[in-house]
Design an enzyme around this catalytic site. Structure first.
Site, PDB file in Angstrom:
ATOM      1  N   PHE A 164      23.427  44.549  -6.231  1.00 58.30           N
ATOM      2  CA  PHE A 164      24.574  45.368  -6.637  1.00 58.30           C
ATOM      3  C   PHE A 164      25.809  44.523  -6.956  1.00 58.30           C
ATOM      4  CE2 PHE A 164      22.007  48.282  -3.977  1.00 58.30           C
ATOM      5  CZ  PHE A 164      21.827  49.316  -4.885  1.00 58.30           C
ATOM      6  N   CYS A 278      24.349  45.487 -17.680  1.00 61.91           N
ATOM      7  CA  CYS A 278      23.631  46.514 -16.907  1.00 61.91           C
ATOM      8  C   CYS A 278      23.895  47.965 -17.298  1.00 61.91           C
ATOM      9  CB  CYS A 278      23.950  46.349 -15.425  1.00 61.91           C
ATOM     10  SG  CYS A 278      23.113  44.927 -14.720  1.00 61.91           S
ATOM     11  N   PHE A 340      33.242  40.617 -21.267  1.00 67.42           N
ATOM     12  CA  PHE A 340      33.153  42.078 -21.054  1.00 67.42           C
ATOM     13  C   PHE A 340      34.064  42.544 -19.927  1.00 67.42           C
ATOM     14  CE2 PHE A 340      30.654  43.195 -17.252  1.00 67.42           C
ATOM     15  CZ  PHE A 340      30.154  41.959 -16.867  1.00 67.42           C
ATOM     16  N   ARG A 348      27.805  39.783 -22.674  1.00 67.04           N
ATOM     17  CA  ARG A 348      26.726  40.721 -23.009  1.00 67.04           C
ATOM     18  C   ARG A 348      27.264  42.153 -23.092  1.00 67.04           C
ATOM     19  NH1 ARG A 348      22.213  38.933 -18.742  1.00 67.04           N
ATOM     20  NH2 ARG A 348      24.086  38.722 -17.472  1.00 67.04           N
TER      21      ARG A 348
HETATM   22  C1  UDX Z   1      18.491  39.843 -14.759  1.00 65.73           C
HETATM   23  C2  UDX Z   1      18.095  41.145 -15.433  1.00 65.73           C
HETATM   24  O1  UDX Z   1      18.610  41.121 -16.760  1.00 65.73           O
HETATM   25  C3  UDX Z   1      18.605  42.369 -14.762  1.00 65.73           C
HETATM   26  O2  UDX Z   1      17.917  43.497 -15.243  1.00 65.73           O
HETATM   27  C4  UDX Z   1      18.373  42.322 -13.325  1.00 65.73           C
HETATM   28  O3  UDX Z   1      19.067  43.358 -12.701  1.00 65.73           O
HETATM   29  C5  UDX Z   1      18.674  40.993 -12.713  1.00 65.73           C
HETATM   30  O4  UDX Z   1      18.121  39.908 -13.452  1.00 65.73           O
HETATM   31  P1  UDX Z   1      20.601  38.341 -15.154  1.00 65.73           P
HETATM   32  O5  UDX Z   1      20.412  37.410 -14.017  1.00 65.73           O
HETATM   33  O6  UDX Z   1      21.989  38.710 -15.546  1.00 65.73           O
HETATM   34  O7  UDX Z   1      19.902  39.708 -14.868  1.00 65.73           O
HETATM   35  O8  UDX Z   1      19.766  37.839 -16.419  1.00 65.73           O
HETATM   36  P2  UDX Z   1      19.773  36.413 -17.102  1.00 65.73           P
HETATM   37  O9  UDX Z   1      21.066  35.733 -16.847  1.00 65.73           O
HETATM   38  O10 UDX Z   1      19.288  36.633 -18.483  1.00 65.73           O
HETATM   39  O11 UDX Z   1      18.690  35.594 -16.255  1.00 65.73           O
HETATM   40  C6  UDX Z   1      17.325  35.747 -16.335  1.00 65.73           C
HETATM   41  C7  UDX Z   1      16.686  34.356 -16.268  1.00 65.73           C
HETATM   42  O12 UDX Z   1      15.269  34.500 -16.182  1.00 65.73           O
HETATM   43  C8  UDX Z   1      16.959  33.472 -17.489  1.00 65.73           C
HETATM   44  O13 UDX Z   1      17.577  32.270 -17.083  1.00 65.73           O
HETATM   45  C9  UDX Z   1      15.566  33.221 -18.093  1.00 65.73           C
HETATM   46  O14 UDX Z   1      15.419  31.936 -18.655  1.00 65.73           O
HETATM   47  C10 UDX Z   1      14.673  33.427 -16.887  1.00 65.73           C
HETATM   48  N1  UDX Z   1      13.280  33.757 -17.223  1.00 65.73           N
HETATM   49  C11 UDX Z   1      13.000  34.750 -18.089  1.00 65.73           C
HETATM   50  C12 UDX Z   1      12.250  33.051 -16.603  1.00 65.73           C
HETATM   51  O15 UDX Z   1      12.487  32.130 -15.838  1.00 65.73           O
HETATM   52  N2  UDX Z   1      10.950  33.403 -16.896  1.00 65.73           N
HETATM   53  C13 UDX Z   1      10.645  34.375 -17.801  1.00 65.73           C
HETATM   54  O16 UDX Z   1       9.453  34.631 -18.059  1.00 65.73           O
HETATM   55  C14 UDX Z   1      11.714  35.087 -18.412  1.00 65.73           C
HETATM   56  C1  UDX Z   2      27.894  46.372 -12.672  1.00 64.99           C
HETATM   57  C2  UDX Z   2      27.935  47.046 -11.282  1.00 64.99           C
HETATM   58  O1  UDX Z   2      29.296  47.194 -10.854  1.00 64.99           O
HETATM   59  C3  UDX Z   2      27.143  46.212 -10.271  1.00 64.99           C
HETATM   60  O2  UDX Z   2      27.090  46.882  -9.027  1.00 64.99           O
HETATM   61  C4  UDX Z   2      25.729  45.996 -10.800  1.00 64.99           C
HETATM   62  O3  UDX Z   2      24.991  45.158  -9.932  1.00 64.99           O
HETATM   63  C5  UDX Z   2      25.760  45.378 -12.184  1.00 64.99           C
HETATM   64  O4  UDX Z   2      26.560  46.168 -13.074  1.00 64.99           O
HETATM   65  P1  UDX Z   2      29.205  44.333 -13.796  1.00 64.99           P
HETATM   66  O5  UDX Z   2      28.614  44.857 -15.066  1.00 64.99           O
HETATM   67  O6  UDX Z   2      29.078  42.892 -13.471  1.00 64.99           O
HETATM   68  O7  UDX Z   2      28.576  45.125 -12.550  1.00 64.99           O
HETATM   69  O8  UDX Z   2      30.784  44.668 -13.774  1.00 64.99           O
HETATM   70  P2  UDX Z   2      31.660  45.972 -13.470  1.00 64.99           P
HETATM   71  O9  UDX Z   2      32.808  45.533 -12.665  1.00 64.99           O
HETATM   72  O10 UDX Z   2      30.870  47.099 -12.952  1.00 64.99           O
HETATM   73  O11 UDX Z   2      32.241  46.346 -14.913  1.00 64.99           O
HETATM   74  C6  UDX Z   2      31.424  46.889 -15.947  1.00 64.99           C
HETATM   75  C7  UDX Z   2      32.275  47.269 -17.140  1.00 64.99           C
HETATM   76  O12 UDX Z   2      33.099  48.398 -16.843  1.00 64.99           O
HETATM   77  C8  UDX Z   2      33.234  46.164 -17.599  1.00 64.99           C
HETATM   78  O13 UDX Z   2      33.244  46.110 -19.003  1.00 64.99           O
HETATM   79  C9  UDX Z   2      34.574  46.630 -17.064  1.00 64.99           C
HETATM   80  O14 UDX Z   2      35.654  46.120 -17.778  1.00 64.99           O
HETATM   81  C10 UDX Z   2      34.435  48.131 -17.233  1.00 64.99           C
HETATM   82  N1  UDX Z   2      35.348  48.910 -16.366  1.00 64.99           N
HETATM   83  C11 UDX Z   2      35.254  48.816 -15.006  1.00 64.99           C
HETATM   84  C12 UDX Z   2      36.282  49.767 -16.942  1.00 64.99           C
HETATM   85  O15 UDX Z   2      36.370  49.877 -18.177  1.00 64.99           O
HETATM   86  N2  UDX Z   2      37.094  50.501 -16.117  1.00 64.99           N
HETATM   87  C13 UDX Z   2      37.027  50.440 -14.767  1.00 64.99           C
HETATM   88  O16 UDX Z   2      37.810  51.144 -14.095  1.00 64.99           O
HETATM   89  C14 UDX Z   2      36.082  49.563 -14.191  1.00 64.99           C
END
Ligand code: UDX
Ligand code: UDX
Length: 461
Positions: A164, A278, A340, A348
């Site tokens: 989370f 996400c 973002f 992303r």
């Molecule tokens: C990822 C998922 O996108 C998300 O749905 C989940 O909640 C948590 O894991 P994130 O860590 O943000 O989130 O993704 P990313 O930064 O793209 O990292 C994934 C990594 O997995 C990359 O570094 C990629 O190279 C690696 N990977 C991917 C492997 O090592 N093996 C594979 O077969 C595919």
């Molecule tokens: C989110 C969830 O918060 C986290 O628990 C989960 O594991 C992954 O997805 P993240 O995407 O890293 O985390 O950032 P978050 O702080 O949730 O912001 C998401 C988007 O909402 C951002 O673009 C942020 O700027 C926007 N946002 C957030 C608003 O526009 N208004 C708000 O009041 C809060």
């Protein structure tokens, strides 16, 4: 063979935004465990082994340095690490499918499944496999079948332990989580595996914050948490549109409703739109699951959250266009921020991507500045490279611009010398505050025409 110097050998496959920080914190908190993080991307692993980490996250380098080389290891030798580990977290990416059945909504599970098949191929002993990636409900069941269909007599127990953490606050979210959720089968083997994972977190998380549930509740809770959070942003953004028509102020409305303890005051900041890897992905995934169970009303309900976000981004650019005399062709527009959200270099699904593309369609000259995200911005907009300037210094970026549009709530942008910026801009000069972070009165007094979100504008004409 396990490394017997440590009481547990933990592996994480996928060294991304989730896997890297999560394992770094586990290793820092639990020196008695060996924690290895592997990835197919060698450049990423090299970066994790350097002082120039592959992701920007406040406080992360300190945590990594505390444990790296002691009980935290980053490697590309996936097979050796699998053989050694008793507990494997899988944190590979699960993007939205771009092809075939469910394209545009369903999760693409190919990396997850390939990872599972590779684990089966190289494993020589029983293992606990933990889903860290966000996955559709019932994925654990399918993965359990693939893993346990081996002829080596090896047993795999699949658990769900969704992450989370939010980017920008990942380290503190991991160190002081609101809760840790661990889903398992309710069989004796499932409960035994679950208890092993509870034991890891119990090293620093209070018992009452470690929740256990059945595996499907756990998988679904991750999707639902993100859907509820995104829903709040779409709700307040919908009200920002109404405020602009009625002279109400969305910040005043947020404050007034947020003081109701039943509503709560977090996640009520109106913005140019939510981004991040996400929210959209997980809601579309939820929509797809509901549709596949024939729950079209439920699917439509949640899809509106994403559609409202699209509307907010479109509305922001349409408003710029209208205010700037119905044309931005040939006008220089400086986007302040591309990440973002603040405190990350991640772009992303950043709303700035859509805003930049729409402005380019209108033939504006787009300049992008951001303290951490320019490299990612260049990748995102590679197809338009000849039409965009990327400039680190916001003062330089704003030189000769007709308008500034704030895309990311970096605190740096509040502290800039806007008199100096104004002196270098074209007239009339506009500020569109897509995050409502600037001092609008002050900007107006300097000479800017200021257009916040969901608040009365301040203009000189
Ligand atoms: C990822 C998922 O996108 C998300 O749905 C989940 O909640 C948590 O894991 P994130 O860590 O943000 O989130 O993704 P990313 O930064 O793209 O990292 C994934 C990594 O997995 C990359 O570094 C990629 O190279 C690696 N990977 C991917 C492997 O090592 N093996 C594979 O077969 C595919
Ligand atoms: C989110 C969830 O918060 C986290 O628990 C989960 O594991 C992954 O997805 P993240 O995407 O890293 O985390 O950032 P978050 O702080 O949730 O912001 C998401 C988007 O909402 C951002 O673009 C942020 O700027 C926007 N946002 C957030 C608003 O526009 N208004 C708000 O009041 C809060």
């Amino acid at each position: 063979m396990s490394d017997t110097r440590f009481s547990k050998n933990i592996l994480c496959i996928g060294a991304g935004y989730v896997g890297g920080p999560t394992m770094a914190v586990i290793a820092a908190k639990c020196p008695q465990y060996k924690v290895t993080v592997v990835d197919i991307n060698a450049a990423r692993i090299d970066a994790w082994n350097s002082d120039n980490l592959p992701i920007y996250e406040p406080g992360l380098l300190d945590v990594v340095k505390q444990a790296r080389g002691r009980n935290l290891f980053f490697s590309t030798d996936i097979d050796a690490a699998i053989r050694e580990a008793q507990i494997i977290f899988v944190s590979v990416n699960t993007p939205t499918k771009t092809f075939g059945e469910g394209a545009g909504k369903a999760a693409d599970l190919q990396y997850w499944e390939l990872t599972a098949r590779n684990i089966v191929k190289v494993a020589t002993s029983d293992k606990i496999i933990i889903e860290k990636s966000t996955l559709p409900v019932k994925t654990a069941e399918a993965m359990g079948r693939i893993l346990n269909a081996n002829e080596k007599g090896i047993k795999f127990e699949v658990l769900s332990n969704p992450e989370f953490l939010a980017e920008g606050t990942a380290v503190s979210d991991l160190e002081k989580p609101d809760r840790v959720l661990i889903g398992s089968q309710l069989t004796p083997e499932g409960i035994k595996a679950r208890d092993e994972v509870v034991e890891i977190y119990a090293n620093w998380v209070p018992d009452e914050k470690i929740l256990t549930s059945n595996i499907w509740s756990s998988e679904l809770s991750k999707l639902v948490a993100n859907a509820f959070l995104a829903q709040r942003i779409s709700s307040i953004n919908s009200i920002s549109a109404l405020c602009e028509k009625t002279d109400a102020n969305v910040s005043e409305v947020s404050r007034a409703i947020g003081m109701d303890t039943r509503i709560g005051n977090k996640f009520l900041s109106s913005s140019v739109g939510f981004g991040g890897s996400c929210f959209q992905k997980d809601i579309l995934n939820l929509v797809y699951i509901c549709q596949s169970y024939g729950l079209s009303e439920v699917a439509d309900y949640w899809e509106r959250v994403v559609l409202m976000n699209e509307y907010q981004k479109r509305r922001f650019v349409q408003n710029m266009l209208k205010v700037m005399f119905n044309t931005v062709a040939g006008k220089k527009i400086a986007l302040f921020g591309f990440a973002f959200k603040a405190d990350t270099g991640d772009t992303r699904e950043s709303p700035a991507i859509d805003v930049a593309k729409q402005l380019l369609e209108e033939h504006a000259k787009v300049v992008i500045t951001d303290p951490q995200a320019l490299n990612n911005a260049k990748i995102d907009l590679a197809a338009y490279a000849d039409k965009i300037e990327f400039i680190e210094d916001p003062y330089e970026a704003a030189k000769g611009a007709h308008a500034i549009a704030v895309m990311t709530e970096w605190k740096e942008y509040k502290a800039l010398d806007y008199k100096r910026i104004f002196s270098g801009m074209e007239r009339p000069s506009f500020v569109f505050d897509g995050r409502n972070i600037l001092n609008h009165e002050e900007l107006f007094n300097i000479g800017f025409n200021v257009f916040p979100l969901g608040q009365p504008n301040h203009k000189h004409f």
